[in-house]
Design a protein around this motif. Structure first.
Motif, PDB file in Angstrom:
ATOM      1  N   SER A  68       4.771  -0.047   4.012  1.00 27.11           N
ATOM      2  CA  SER A  68       3.383   0.285   4.526  1.00 27.11           C
ATOM      3  C   SER A  68       3.141  -0.044   6.109  1.00 27.11           C
TER       4      SER A  68
ATOM      5  N   SER B   7       0.878  -1.066  -0.072  1.00 22.69           N
ATOM      6  CA  SER B   7       0.109  -0.168   0.117  1.00 22.69           C
ATOM      7  C   SER B   7       0.932   1.383   0.033  1.00 22.69           C
ATOM      8  N   SER B   8       2.193   1.117   0.112  1.00 24.81           N
ATOM      9  CA  SER B   8       3.042   2.209   0.139  1.00 24.81           C
ATOM     10  C   SER B   8       4.214   2.175  -0.856  1.00 24.81           C
ATOM     11  N   GLU B   9       5.379   2.657  -0.394  1.00 26.43           N
ATOM     12  CA  GLU B   9       6.498   2.583  -1.225  1.00 26.43           C
ATOM     13  C   GLU B   9       6.942   1.387  -1.462  1.00 26.43           C
TER      14      GLU B   9
ATOM     15  N   LYS C 126       7.533   4.942  -5.817  1.00 23.49           N
ATOM     16  CA  LYS C 126       6.685   5.692  -4.885  1.00 23.49           C
ATOM     17  C   LYS C 126       5.592   6.193  -5.772  1.00 23.49           C
TER      18      LYS C 126
END
Length: 168
Positions: free
Chosen positions: A88, A37-39, A59
């Motif tokens: 995340s 859900s993130s980098e 990203k």
């Protein structure tokens, strides 16, 4: 007879070339789908951490995606796996994906009364947990079907991570 032999040799050569090309490209273009859900950090070698020089960091932009990276090469684990890290877990230490069982023992526990008789016996597990997180990054792994070490990657919407296997 000579032309028959020439045709057989040509046929065998053509079949050999076709099989060689097919075997080499069998998994080229395979795209693995994972989630983060993130980098995402794709490290140069399986044992590396996200702060290693040469790490590729993905990203998401404002639209939730990234472009494909240019092709790059990674060093695989002995099992042919690519190491990547998901960022995340920052501020989310209770995410179940960050915890690993370090030690597990299963036994039986009983209450023993003064007369030596056991009563109320039942399972008595002993579980020790540890975290796999490094500075908010959780280690993950993927493997191309042909154990390709030449890849490219991108992030998509909805937590999507795609890693394309490009061969060797």
């Amino acid at each position: 007879m000579k032309s028959l032999m020439t045709n057989v040799v040509r046929l065998v050569a053509a079949m050999t070339i076709t099989l060689a090309v097919t075997a080499t490209l069998a998994h080229a273009g395979e795209t693995m789908t994972d989630r983060c859900s993130s980098e995402v950090a794709i490290v140069p070698a399986f044992g590396d951490q996200p702060d290693t020089i040469g790490t590729i960091i993905l990203k998401r932009g404002p639209n939730g995606t990234t472009d494909w990276t240019p092709p790059f090469t990674v060093q695989l684990s002995s099992g042919g796996r690519i190491r990547w890290w998901c960022h995340s877990t920052t501020g989310n230490a209770f995410d179940p994906g960050t915890w690993r069982v370090k030690d597990l023992k299963v036994g039986v526990g009983c209450q023993i009364f003064a007369d030596g008789q056991p009563e109320s016996c039942g399972p008595a597990p002993d579980i020790k947990l540890g975290s796999s997180v490094w500075n908010g990054w959780t280690p993950e792994r993927s493997r191309c079907g042909n154990r390709s070490n030449r890849i490219r990657a991108r992030l998509g919407t909805g937590r999507l991570l795609q890693i394309e296997c490009l061969g060797h």
